[in-house]
Design an enzyme around this catalytic site. Structure first.
Site, PDB file in Angstrom:
ATOM      1  CD  GLU A 324      41.212  46.904  40.709  1.00  0.00           C
ATOM      2  OE1 GLU A 324      40.312  46.045  40.799  1.00  0.00           O
ATOM      3  OE2 GLU A 324      41.803  47.394  41.693  1.00  0.00           O
ATOM      4  CE1 TYR A 336      37.417  49.544  29.928  1.00  0.00           C
ATOM      5  CE2 TYR A 336      38.923  47.768  30.516  1.00  0.00           C
ATOM      6  CZ  TYR A 336      37.654  48.309  30.522  1.00  0.00           C
ATOM      7  OH  TYR A 336      36.630  47.634  31.103  1.00  0.00           O
TER       8      TYR A 336
END
Length: 369
Positions: A324, A336
């Site tokens: 998250e 990411y």
């Protein structure tokens, strides 16, 4: 009063358990080191507690040096002390590094503490015969650091010899008591102070480490090391450097105690530079937190650590990994995505901020068998 004292502000790491009623250390350890404080501190504290015959339940307060000193060293000691204080509900007392060095000298003479600040400057503080501070800590030039010292003053600190030579004065002498903070010697200062808010770092100048023109190059050969429960203090120190709201050592202890949790750090030339905490359940895993120390950011350190951990998880049978990230954290999202993660959903108003709430983006990556 039993005090746990620790120092990582300069070119040494030290810890001690001192009983102020007996006026002596129950156990003490000291090691000179230019780097590696984050790895050395937790085992050293555990060692002195064990040798003292007491544990943290018997400690009344913690004393820690707050600087001036090296930026990284100061943060490591303070993060450790704060985390320990919060986890154990102990008052934490900050001692400036120059007062800590002054505690080394027992001779009844005026004292000038001078520590190397580089660039022709020193951190300086003057003390009278009763060790009351008369001035400082402040930055002074080497050539003028001793201008206000009265005859018979003893100079102590890492820049004492340099300042003495620059002064050209024959009425000053270099103390032989030791030029670095020693936890066993300054611990008693904390007994005389009134506990208050958690201490803050004492920085007298901006950090020397600045981005090079054209940007920093990619990090060189990194090594990776697993961190178990005793390394919670190391993780807390690194987290405090990487994030404004650092997690305590107690928080990391709780997380490392969860089933499937694992932590890993990246080291460059033996110095910890990044950390990663994951948790695995069956063939899925999640990234709990990842961070890089400010001085080495934008050099691909987090990317290499993440790639290393993903490969290891795949080898352990993990097929899918989640994380998250705050919707407004574009930099983390870019990291990411570069590692193969894709957006898989959102949690509305997930993060509580000072000015409201922020969505969390759920990201996912499939790992190859």
């Amino acid at each position: 009063m039993k005090i746990l004292a620790l120092d990582t502000a300069m070119a040494a790491c030290s810890a001690a358990v001192v009983d102020t009623e007996r006026r002596q250390p129950l156990a003490a350890a000291f090691a000179a080191m230019a780097r590696g404080h984050a790895e050395a501190l937790a085992p050293m504290v555990a060692e002195v507690l064990a040798r003292s015959g007491f544990d943290l339940r018997h400690i009344d307060r913690i004393a820690v040096t707050t600087g001036p000193g090296t930026f990284t060293g100061v943060r490591i000691g303070l993060s450790f002390a704060r985390g320990l204080g919060l986890a154990r509900h102990l008052p934490v007392i900050g001692i400036d590094s120059l007062s800590a060095v002054a505690a080394n000298e027992s001779t009844e003479a005026p004292l000038l503490v001078v520590a190397d600040a580089r660039n022709g400057e020193v951190y300086a503080a003057r003390f009278d015969v009763a060790r009351r501070r008369l001035s400082g800590p402040a930055i002074r030039s080497i050539d003028h650091a001793a201008d206000d010292a009265e005859p018979g003053t003893l100079l102590i600190g890492t820049a004492a010899r340099t300042v003495l030579e620059a002064s050209g004065r024959s009425d000053l002498k270099h103390s032989a008591a030791g030029d670095l903070p020693v936890a066993a010697r300054f611990a008693a200062l904390a007994a005389e102070m009134i506990p208050g808010a958690m201490p803050s770092p004492l920085y007298l100048r901006a950090p020397d480490a600045k981005p090079q023109s054209g940007g920093l190059g990619r990090a060189g050969a990194l090594t990776f090391q697993s961190v178990s429960l005793p390394g919670a203090f190391l993780l807390a120190s690194l987290h405090a450097e990487a994030f404004e709201e650092g997690w305590s050592a107690g928080s990391f202890e709780d997380m490392l105690g969860m089933p499937g949790a694992a932590a890993e750090i990246a080291l460059e030339h033996g110095e910890p530079v990044a950390f990663l905490l994951t948790r695995r359940a069956a063939d899925e895993a999640e990234i709990i937190t990842i961070g890089t120390r400010p001085a080495v950011q934008r050099r691909g350190v987090a990317q290499q650590l993440l790639a290393h951990r993903l490969k290891a998880l795949a080898g352990e049978g993990v097929r899918r990994i989640f994380l998250e990230v705050a919707a407004g954290n574009a930099r983390a999202q870019a990291l990411y995505r570069a590692a193969g993660f894709e957006e898989a959903g959102r949690r509305k108003n997930y993060y509580l901020r000072k000015d409201g709430r922020e969505d969390a983006i759920i990201m996912r990556r499939e790992l190859s068998p």
